[in-house]
Enzyme design. Sequence first.
Site, PDB file in Angstrom:
ATOM      1  N   SER A  49       0.832  -1.202   0.000  1.00  0.00           N
ATOM      2  CA  SER A  49       0.000   0.000   0.000  1.00  0.00           C
ATOM      3  C   SER A  49       0.874   1.263   0.000  1.00  0.00           C
ATOM      4  CB  SER A  49      -0.915   0.013   1.221  1.00  0.00           C
ATOM      5  OG  SER A  49      -1.698  -1.148   1.270  1.00  0.00           O
TER       6      SER A  49
HETATM    7  N1  SAH Z   1      -1.364  -3.433   3.359  1.00  0.00           N
HETATM    8  C1  SAH Z   1      -0.863  -4.488   2.511  1.00  0.00           C
HETATM    9  C2  SAH Z   1      -1.753  -4.515   1.281  1.00  0.00           C
HETATM   10  C3  SAH Z   1      -1.495  -5.570   0.330  1.00  0.00           C
HETATM   11  S1  SAH Z   1      -2.541  -5.581  -1.090  1.00  0.00           S
HETATM   12  C4  SAH Z   1       0.593  -4.173   2.162  1.00  0.00           C
HETATM   13  O1  SAH Z   1       0.974  -3.017   2.293  1.00  0.00           O
HETATM   14  O2  SAH Z   1       1.335  -5.050   1.739  1.00  0.00           O
HETATM   15  C5  SAH Z   1      -3.963  -6.414  -0.470  1.00  0.00           C
HETATM   16  C6  SAH Z   1      -3.760  -7.807   0.015  1.00  0.00           C
HETATM   17  O3  SAH Z   1      -5.051  -8.335   0.310  1.00  0.00           O
HETATM   18  C7  SAH Z   1      -3.128  -8.757  -0.992  1.00  0.00           C
HETATM   19  O4  SAH Z   1      -2.036  -9.394  -0.435  1.00  0.00           O
HETATM   20  C8  SAH Z   1      -4.253  -9.747  -1.307  1.00  0.00           C
HETATM   21  O5  SAH Z   1      -3.793 -11.066  -1.590  1.00  0.00           O
HETATM   22  C9  SAH Z   1      -5.044  -9.705  -0.029  1.00  0.00           C
HETATM   23  N2  SAH Z   1      -6.430 -10.164  -0.156  1.00  0.00           N
HETATM   24  C10 SAH Z   1      -7.301  -9.981  -1.167  1.00  0.00           C
HETATM   25  N3  SAH Z   1      -8.470 -10.587  -0.905  1.00  0.00           N
HETATM   26  C11 SAH Z   1      -8.343 -11.167   0.318  1.00  0.00           C
HETATM   27  C12 SAH Z   1      -9.198 -11.955   1.140  1.00  0.00           C
HETATM   28  N4  SAH Z   1     -10.434 -12.279   0.772  1.00  0.00           N
HETATM   29  N5  SAH Z   1      -8.716 -12.385   2.321  1.00  0.00           N
HETATM   30  C13 SAH Z   1      -7.463 -12.084   2.738  1.00  0.00           C
HETATM   31  N6  SAH Z   1      -6.606 -11.360   2.009  1.00  0.00           N
HETATM   32  C14 SAH Z   1      -7.032 -10.905   0.805  1.00  0.00           C
END
Ligand code: SAH
Length: 220
Positions: free
Chosen positions: A69
């Site tokens: 993010s």
């Molecule tokens: N704050 C994190 C954001 C990563 S992007 C960072 O800075 O790294 C969002 C993440 O949500 C991804 O890793 C994706 O795989 C995860 N995601 C998407 N749908 C999801 C779900 N249903 N349950 C758990 N994780 C999920």
Amino acid sequence: MAASTRGIGMTSARTRERLVLRLKEQGINDAEVLNLIRSTPRHLFVDEALASRAYEDTALPIGLGQTISQPYIVARMTEVLMADGIPEKVLEVGTGCGYQTLILAALVPMVYSVERLGPLQLRARQTLNSLKVRNVRYRHADGGWGWPQHAPYGGILVGAAPVEVPQALLEQLAIGGRMVIPAGRTSEQELLLITRRSETDFTRKLLDRVSFVPLVEGME
Ligand code: SAH
């Protein structure tokens, strides 16, 4: 602090200070959150080839089609989540690379973090272990169902956007608790603050127009 954590060159203190200034200009004013953005080694959460861009205020790829993010978004979501006091327990949906997880873990006693992509969660866990972060519990699952065993949560932070706020997450929010969640279709997502006032009374506040990766059902 080890040189790898402190950073050199493009990951140095000066580069981080520039990022903090930018976030202040954009309206982030919680000093603790700004200090954490300054001290957190974001370059350790991205591929070495991208380390020189780690302190730009931008999302960057972390593999499997996902992104770390944007620092502004991490700061904003954290600031809003904590605005009414520090919750005992926070549920994070979407561990990703673990950067937001680390910021949360520095502020609250216990973080429960759910990620649907096994390889990403494994890497996040390794990075946070190497930084000696101990107050995070990880779960490889579809976070749209929350993590009922540890509910209710005083804070819920969701890092991927469902079209509509999942009922299970609303149910697992403590009374008086706060949830920060992006919701809506890809081109029209809104970042929302949802506050639970009673068993049945939830308020919603629009914080920003945003662009997150979608919350996907199931796990891999
Ligand atoms: N704050 C994190 C954001 C990563 S992007 C960072 O800075 O790294 C969002 C993440 O949500 C991804 O890793 C994706 O795989 C995860 N995601 C998407 N749908 C999801 C779900 N249903 N349950 C758990 N994780 C999920």
